[in-house]
Scaffold this active site. Structure first.
Site, PDB file in Angstrom:
ATOM      1  N   HIS A 153      -0.330 -40.927  19.179  1.00 32.82           N
ATOM      2  CA  HIS A 153       0.988 -40.404  18.813  1.00 32.82           C
ATOM      3  C   HIS A 153       2.051 -41.474  19.056  1.00 32.82           C
ATOM      4  O   HIS A 153       2.960 -41.665  18.264  1.00 32.82           O
ATOM      5  CB  HIS A 153       1.324 -39.161  19.644  1.00 32.82           C
ATOM      6  CG  HIS A 153       0.660 -37.913  19.151  1.00 32.82           C
ATOM      7  ND1 HIS A 153      -0.697 -37.742  19.162  1.00 32.82           N
ATOM      8  CD2 HIS A 153       1.174 -36.763  18.619  1.00 32.82           C
ATOM      9  CE1 HIS A 153      -0.999 -36.532  18.669  1.00 32.82           C
ATOM     10  NE2 HIS A 153       0.126 -35.929  18.335  1.00 32.82           N
TER      11      HIS A 153
ATOM     12  N   GLU B 221       2.173 -37.607  27.963  1.00 32.52           N
ATOM     13  CA  GLU B 221       1.240 -36.526  27.657  1.00 32.52           C
ATOM     14  C   GLU B 221      -0.163 -37.051  27.379  1.00 32.52           C
ATOM     15  O   GLU B 221      -1.057 -36.283  27.018  1.00 32.52           O
ATOM     16  CB  GLU B 221       1.739 -35.697  26.447  1.00 32.52           C
ATOM     17  CG  GLU B 221       2.929 -34.805  26.787  1.00 32.52           C
ATOM     18  CD  GLU B 221       3.209 -33.738  25.729  1.00 32.52           C
ATOM     19  OE1 GLU B 221       4.003 -32.837  26.031  1.00 32.52           O
ATOM     20  OE2 GLU B 221       2.644 -33.800  24.616  1.00 32.52           O
TER      21      GLU B 221
ATOM     22  N   HIS C 147       7.690  15.233   9.422  1.00 28.09           N
ATOM     23  CA  HIS C 147       6.769  14.163   9.010  1.00 28.09           C
ATOM     24  C   HIS C 147       5.327  14.465   9.405  1.00 28.09           C
ATOM     25  O   HIS C 147       4.404  14.251   8.629  1.00 28.09           O
ATOM     26  CB  HIS C 147       7.187  12.828   9.608  1.00 28.09           C
ATOM     27  CG  HIS C 147       8.179  12.071   8.771  1.00 28.09           C
ATOM     28  ND1 HIS C 147       7.922  11.702   7.486  1.00 28.09           N
ATOM     29  CD2 HIS C 147       9.436  11.638   9.044  1.00 28.09           C
ATOM     30  CE1 HIS C 147       8.972  11.064   6.981  1.00 28.09           C
ATOM     31  NE2 HIS C 147       9.909  11.018   7.915  1.00 28.09           N
TER      32      HIS C 147
ATOM     33  N   ASP D  98      16.491   6.521   4.872  1.00 23.15           N
ATOM     34  CA  ASP D  98      15.142   6.713   4.334  1.00 23.15           C
ATOM     35  C   ASP D  98      15.115   6.493   2.824  1.00 23.15           C
ATOM     36  O   ASP D  98      14.094   6.116   2.265  1.00 23.15           O
ATOM     37  CB  ASP D  98      14.651   8.136   4.624  1.00 23.15           C
ATOM     38  CG  ASP D  98      14.265   8.313   6.085  1.00 23.15           C
ATOM     39  OD1 ASP D  98      14.025   7.295   6.751  1.00 23.15           O
ATOM     40  OD2 ASP D  98      14.224   9.463   6.551  1.00 23.15           O
TER      41      ASP D  98
ATOM     42  N   SER E 245       5.931   8.237  13.296  1.00 27.68           N
ATOM     43  CA  SER E 245       7.371   8.067  13.137  1.00 27.68           C
ATOM     44  C   SER E 245       8.128   8.764  14.271  1.00 27.68           C
ATOM     45  O   SER E 245       7.623   9.703  14.879  1.00 27.68           O
ATOM     46  CB  SER E 245       7.772   8.650  11.785  1.00 27.68           C
ATOM     47  OG  SER E 245       9.083   8.277  11.469  1.00 27.68           O
TER      48      SER E 245
ATOM     49  N   TYR F 202       0.838  -1.187   0.000  1.00 24.78           N
ATOM     50  CA  TYR F 202       0.000   0.000   0.000  1.00 24.78           C
ATOM     51  C   TYR F 202       0.882   1.248   0.000  1.00 24.78           C
ATOM     52  O   TYR F 202       1.781   1.383   0.834  1.00 24.78           O
ATOM     53  CB  TYR F 202      -0.929   0.035   1.215  1.00 24.78           C
ATOM     54  CG  TYR F 202      -1.835   1.241   1.117  1.00 24.78           C
ATOM     55  CD1 TYR F 202      -2.916   1.232   0.256  1.00 24.78           C
ATOM     56  CD2 TYR F 202      -1.567   2.409   1.830  1.00 24.78           C
ATOM     57  CE1 TYR F 202      -3.724   2.346   0.088  1.00 24.78           C
ATOM     58  CE2 TYR F 202      -2.365   3.533   1.673  1.00 24.78           C
ATOM     59  CZ  TYR F 202      -3.443   3.501   0.802  1.00 24.78           C
ATOM     60  OH  TYR F 202      -4.219   4.605   0.636  1.00 24.78           O
TER      61      TYR F 202
ATOM     62  N   GLN G 214      12.937  14.649  11.083  1.00 25.20           N
ATOM     63  CA  GLN G 214      11.912  13.809  11.678  1.00 25.20           C
ATOM     64  C   GLN G 214      10.650  14.620  11.948  1.00 25.20           C
ATOM     65  O   GLN G 214       9.531  14.168  11.692  1.00 25.20           O
ATOM     66  CB  GLN G 214      12.440  13.214  12.988  1.00 25.20           C
ATOM     67  CG  GLN G 214      11.490  12.237  13.649  1.00 25.20           C
ATOM     68  CD  GLN G 214      11.138  11.101  12.718  1.00 25.20           C
ATOM     69  OE1 GLN G 214      11.988  10.616  11.970  1.00 25.20           O
ATOM     70  NE2 GLN G 214       9.885  10.689  12.717  1.00 25.20           N
TER      71      GLN G 214
ATOM     72  N   ASN H 187      -2.427   6.515   6.594  1.00 24.33           N
ATOM     73  CA  ASN H 187      -3.003   7.310   7.685  1.00 24.33           C
ATOM     74  C   ASN H 187      -3.683   6.378   8.696  1.00 24.33           C
ATOM     75  O   ASN H 187      -3.620   5.157   8.562  1.00 24.33           O
ATOM     76  CB  ASN H 187      -3.976   8.351   7.118  1.00 24.33           C
ATOM     77  CG  ASN H 187      -5.119   7.689   6.345  1.00 24.33           C
ATOM     78  OD1 ASN H 187      -5.398   6.502   6.530  1.00 24.33           O
ATOM     79  ND2 ASN H 187      -5.762   8.446   5.475  1.00 24.33           N
TER      80      ASN H 187
ATOM     81  N   GLU I 291      12.350   4.027  16.901  1.00 26.93           N
ATOM     82  CA  GLU I 291      12.318   3.548  15.513  1.00 26.93           C
ATOM     83  C   GLU I 291      13.661   3.890  14.826  1.00 26.93           C
ATOM     84  O   GLU I 291      14.328   3.018  14.293  1.00 26.93           O
ATOM     85  CB  GLU I 291      11.161   4.246  14.772  1.00 26.93           C
ATOM     86  CG  GLU I 291      11.044   3.843  13.316  1.00 26.93           C
ATOM     87  CD  GLU I 291      10.118   4.782  12.536  1.00 26.93           C
ATOM     88  OE1 GLU I 291       9.746   5.848  13.066  1.00 26.93           O
ATOM     89  OE2 GLU I 291       9.777   4.438  11.391  1.00 26.93           O
ATOM     90  N   HIS I 292      14.031   5.158  14.866  1.00 23.04           N
ATOM     91  CA  HIS I 292      15.322   5.602  14.337  1.00 23.04           C
ATOM     92  C   HIS I 292      16.183   6.050  15.511  1.00 23.04           C
ATOM     93  O   HIS I 292      15.707   6.769  16.384  1.00 23.04           O
ATOM     94  CB  HIS I 292      15.156   6.800  13.395  1.00 23.04           C
ATOM     95  CG  HIS I 292      14.236   6.557  12.249  1.00 23.04           C
ATOM     96  ND1 HIS I 292      12.936   7.000  12.236  1.00 23.04           N
ATOM     97  CD2 HIS I 292      14.429   5.913  11.069  1.00 23.04           C
ATOM     98  CE1 HIS I 292      12.359   6.652  11.097  1.00 23.04           C
ATOM     99  NE2 HIS I 292      13.238   5.976  10.366  1.00 23.04           N
TER     100      HIS I 292
END
Lengths: 437, 437
Positions: free
Chosen positions: B415, B410, B258, B356, B233, B124, B255, B209, B322-323
Site C-alpha cells: 500500500h 499497519e 390489519h 398509508d 404492523s 412483491y 391499525q 405473510n 412504526e407509526h
C-alpha cells in the site's frame, strides 16, 4: 497471472467468479457462543478471551489511564498523519449531511423527511499483527458527525492484555465513547445482547475474519443491523495505453497483499499494457514483506484483454468491483458508465491506498458483487430517515376522498373510517358556523 | 384493553414486548422451495402456483393485453384517487433526490459521492382478498424516480389465473417493467435466482405473510438485498387532553384491523382521555367488517398513563414505533424528541391512513423496533451511493507522506509502495525539469 483475450459474454460468469466461502460449519460455533454470551455476559466474554487471545482479564473496559498512556507510545509523525487523514475524512463526510426535505404535497398537507442518528453503534476492529487504526477513522468519524450517542469499540487484546496504542489513540481522537478488550464472535455477541459492561447496540460496523463475518450475520437474527455483508477485498483496474504500468502493478499488488483470497483483475484494451504490467508485477513482488500472500493472490488474478471500451464497461458493471481504478484516455466515458462499484479511483496519480487512508472517502466498501445494491459506509449509514406529516382540516378535505376510496378498494374499512369521522366533524363545524351567521 | 398507570422503567421491556415469531419451522420449507426453484426454474414456479394458488398457468408473465383489459375494470373514481396519490407520492420522493457531493479535501485531491440506481429491483405484492395496490405506488414510484432499469413485480394469481385489475392498473401507471403471476416463497426464490421468464434482481421489496418474510431473509444468503426485516404492523399514539378521543379511537382501530397480531399502544398524560378512548373504541368496533380481527388486536393493546411528558418520550423512544401519532398541546416537544419512529403523524387531522395511501410519505416502514436503526423505504432505498476520487501529482504530494506512514504502521508495505513509486516519479520529473532549465 491468467491472461484472457476477448472473453465472450457467456464466459463472464465463470471468469469473474469470486471464491465461494463455506460458512455453514462456522455457524454452529457462532450459535454456541451467542447462546452462552446471552446467558453469561461478561464472565463468558472473559472465558473466550482467555481461550482465543490467551490472556485472563480483570476488566474488559479500557481505562482512561490506558488511553492516556497509549498516546505516549504513538510517534508524533504518525499522529500528524492520522490527524491529516481525520481532517479529510471529516470534511468529506460532513459534506454528506442533508437538510430536512419539506414538501407541501397538497394545500394543507405538509410532509417532511428528516434523518436522525442511530443512538447506539458498535465498531469492531480486528487485532492481529496489523493494528487497523485506519478503520476507526472510517467508522468513528461519521458516527460522531451523525450524532450517535454511544459509540462502542471492541477489539481483541494481545497476550499481555493490551490494545495497540495507535488503536487507542485514534479511538480517543475520533470520539469513541467506550473501548472494550474483546474480539471475535464473543465481541459481536456482547454488542448484540449487551452484558454487564458492554452496551447493547443497534448497528454493528467493521471488518473481521470469517468468524466475525458470520457472527455479524447471525447478529441480524437478533434484531441488530450491520453495515453490509462481507467478502474478500477486491480491485479491478481498467487501464489503456495512457496508464503507467509501474503504477498499475503497484496498485494490483497493494490489493494482493491483503490476503491469498484477494481478488485482482486488470481489464485493458491494450495487449502491450497487459504484458508490461505482468512484468512489473513480478519485479515489484520480490521486495514485498507480504510476498507469499501477494504471490498467491496474484496467481489467481486475471488480465483481461477486450478490443472495445463499451464491452469493457459492460464486463466491469457485471463484476461490480469494490475498488475500481480507471486509467484511461477517455476517463469520462468510464466514469459516466459506472453502474456498479464501491469506490472509483481516477487517473495515474490516484492509488487505491489514497482512499484506504487519507483522501477523505470511506474505505468500508461493498465486496463480493454487493456494489450492485449496497452503498459503502457513509454518513447516512449512521442515521435513519424518518418521515413526518401534519395535515390541516383543509388538507384532509383535499385528499380525504381519495383515501376513502382506496382504503375501501383494499377492504380496509377502519382505515376509511378514520378519515370519514374527521370529514364529518369538519362538515358539522362548517354547518354550525353557517347556522350562526 | 389493558390499562397501565405509571409503569416503572424496569417494567418497560415487559409492557412493550412484541409478539415473538417462530420462524425456524418455516425455514426448512423455504430452503426446499429455494433449492427446487434454483434447479427447476419456471416449471417449479408453475408447480407451486398450482399447489398453493390452485391454478395451472401456461405463462407466468402478464401480457400487455391483460394489462389493457384490466384498466377497463377499474372504476374511474378509483383511478382518479390512485392518480392523486401517485402525484403526491411522486412529489415527496422526487424532493429526496440529492446532488453530487463534491469536496476538494486537500489541494489536488477531489473526492465526490454520487448515487446511482440499483439496476434491477423486485417488488412483491401479496394476493388474497385485499389487493394491495397502494404498496405498488409506494415501491414502484421511487424505483422509477431512482432510475432502476428493471422493475419486476410478482403477485399471486387467483383461482382463475388472473391478477386483480387495480394491481395491474397501478403497476402499469407507475412504470413496472414486467409483471408475473407468482406468489409466496416461490416468487421470492424466482427473483433471487432468475428463471427462464423471471429476471434475477439485486434487491427485493414488499410485504408478505410469514413465509414471504422468511423467504426474503433467506434470499439475503444468496446475495440479494431486501428492503428491511418485517414484523407485524404497529401504531403508538401519544394523546393528551387536546386530542379528539373519537379520532384517536378510529386510528387505533385502523391499525387493529390489519391482523390479530397488530400492535396498538396509546400513551397519555390524561386518565380522562384514556377512559374516553376506551369507550369510543368499543362503539366504533361494532360496525367494522373486520371486527373479529380488530377485536383480538385490541384485546392485546395497551393504554398507558404517565404523569410526565418527558417520561412519555423516553418510553416511546424505547419502543420505536412504526407509526407514531402525536396529538398533544405541546407537539413541538414531541417532534423534537423523536429518536426512533418510522413515520410520525401530527395533530388531530392527520390520520395514519393518510400516510398509508395518499399524503405522499411512504408506508413501507420499519416494524418490530427496527425504527431504531432502519429507515422506511425512500428514494435512496433504490439507489446506492458510490464515491469517486481524482488526485493530481500535486495532490498526492500533499497527502502521500501521511498515507506512507499509516500504511507502514499497519504493516501494509505494498500500500505504501503504490504511493512511494508515484512520489518518486514526480521527484524525477521535477529534477529533470530543473536540469533542463
Amino acid at each position: 497471472m491468467n491472461k484472457i483475450y476477448n472473453p465472450s459474454r457467456e464466459s463472464w460468469s465463470t471468469i469473474l467468479k469470486r471464491p465461494t466461502q463455506t460458512v455453514s460449519d462456522i455457524e454452529d460455533i457462532v450459535d454456541t457462543v451467542f447462546t452462552e454470551v446471552k446467558k453469561g455476559g461478561d464472565s463468558i466474554l472473559k472465558t473466550y478471551t482467555e481461550k482465543f487471545d490467551g490472556v485472563s482479564l480483570d476488566a474488559l473496559r479500557v481505562t482512561k489511564e490506558e488511553v492516556n498512556q497509549a498516546s505516549l507510545y504513538v510517534l508524533e509523525e504518525l499522529k500528524k498523519a492520522i490527524q491529516l487523514a481525520k481532517r479529510n475524512i471529516e470534511e468529506f463526510h460532513k459534506a454528506q449531511k442533508t437538510e430536512r426535505v419539506f414538501v407541501t404535497t397538497a394545500p394543507g398537507v405538509d410532509c417532511w423527511q428528516e434523518k436522525r442518528p442511530i443512538q447506539k453503534v458498535g465498531l469492531y476492529i480486528p487485532g492481529g499483527t496489523a493494528p487497523l487504526f485506519s478503520t476507526i477513522l472510517m467508522l468513528a468519524i461519521p458516527a460522531k458527525l451523525a450524532g450517535c450517542k454511544e459509540i462502542v469499540l471492541c477489539t481483541p487484546p494481545n497476550k499481555e492484555g493490551k490494545v495497540n496504542p495507535a488503536i487507542l489513540y485514534t479511538a480517543a481522537l475520533c470520539g469513541v465513547t467506550k473501548i472494550f478488550k474483546v474480539g471475535g464472535i464473543q465481541a459481536i455477541a456482547g454488542m448484540t445482547f449487551g452484558t454487564e459492561s458492554v452496551p447493547q447496540v443497534y448497528k454493528i460496523f467493521g471488518p473481521g475474519n470469517q468468524y466475525v463475518t458470520v457472527a455479524k450475520q447471525i447478529a441480524t437474527k437478533y434484531g441488530v443491523a450491520i453495515d453490509m455483508p462481507a467478502g474478500p477485498s477486491e480491485l479491478l483496474v481498467f487501464a489503456d495505453d495512457s496508464a503507467n504500468p509501474v503504477f498499475v502493478a503497484s496498485d494490483l499488488l497493494s490489493q494482493a497483499e491483503h490476503g491469498v483470497d484477494s481478488q485482482v483483475i486488470l481489464v485493458s484494451t491494450s495487449k502491450e499494457l497487459l504484458d508490461k504490467v505482468e512484468v512489473e508485477v513480478e519485479i515489484q513482488l520480490e521486495d514485498l514483506p507480504r510476498k507469499e500472500i501477494a504471490k498467491k493472490a496474484i496467481e489467481n488474478s486475471k488480465l483481461i484483454y477486450v478490443n472495445d471500451k463499451k464491452y469493457a464497461v459492460d464486463l466491469i458493471n457485471e463484476y461490480g468491483p469494490e475498488h475500481y481504478i480507471i486509467c484511461a484516455e477517455d476517463e469520462d466515458f468510464f466514469i459516466e458508465n459506472v453502474e456498479n462499484a464501491g469506490s472509483v479511483f481516477i487517473g495515474n496519480y490516484t492509488p487505491e491506498s489514497a482512499g484506504d487512508y487519507a483522501s477523505g472517502t470511506n474505505h468500508t466498501l461493498p465486496t463480493n458483487g454487493y456494489a450492485k445494491q449496497y452503498s459503502g459506509v457513509n454518513l447516512d449509514s449512521f442515521m435513519k430517515s424518518m418521515t413526518f406529516q401534519k395535515i390541516t382540516p383543509d388538507g384532509i378535505q383535499n385528499i380525504g376522498k381519495a383515501i376513502e376510496l382506496m382504503a375501501e378498494a383494499e377492504g380496509l374499512q377502519a382505515h376509511k373510517n378514520a378519515v370519514t369521522l374527521r370529514l364529518n366533524e369538519i362538515t358539522k363545524a362548517i354547518s354550525s358556523e353557517v347556522g350562526k351567521s
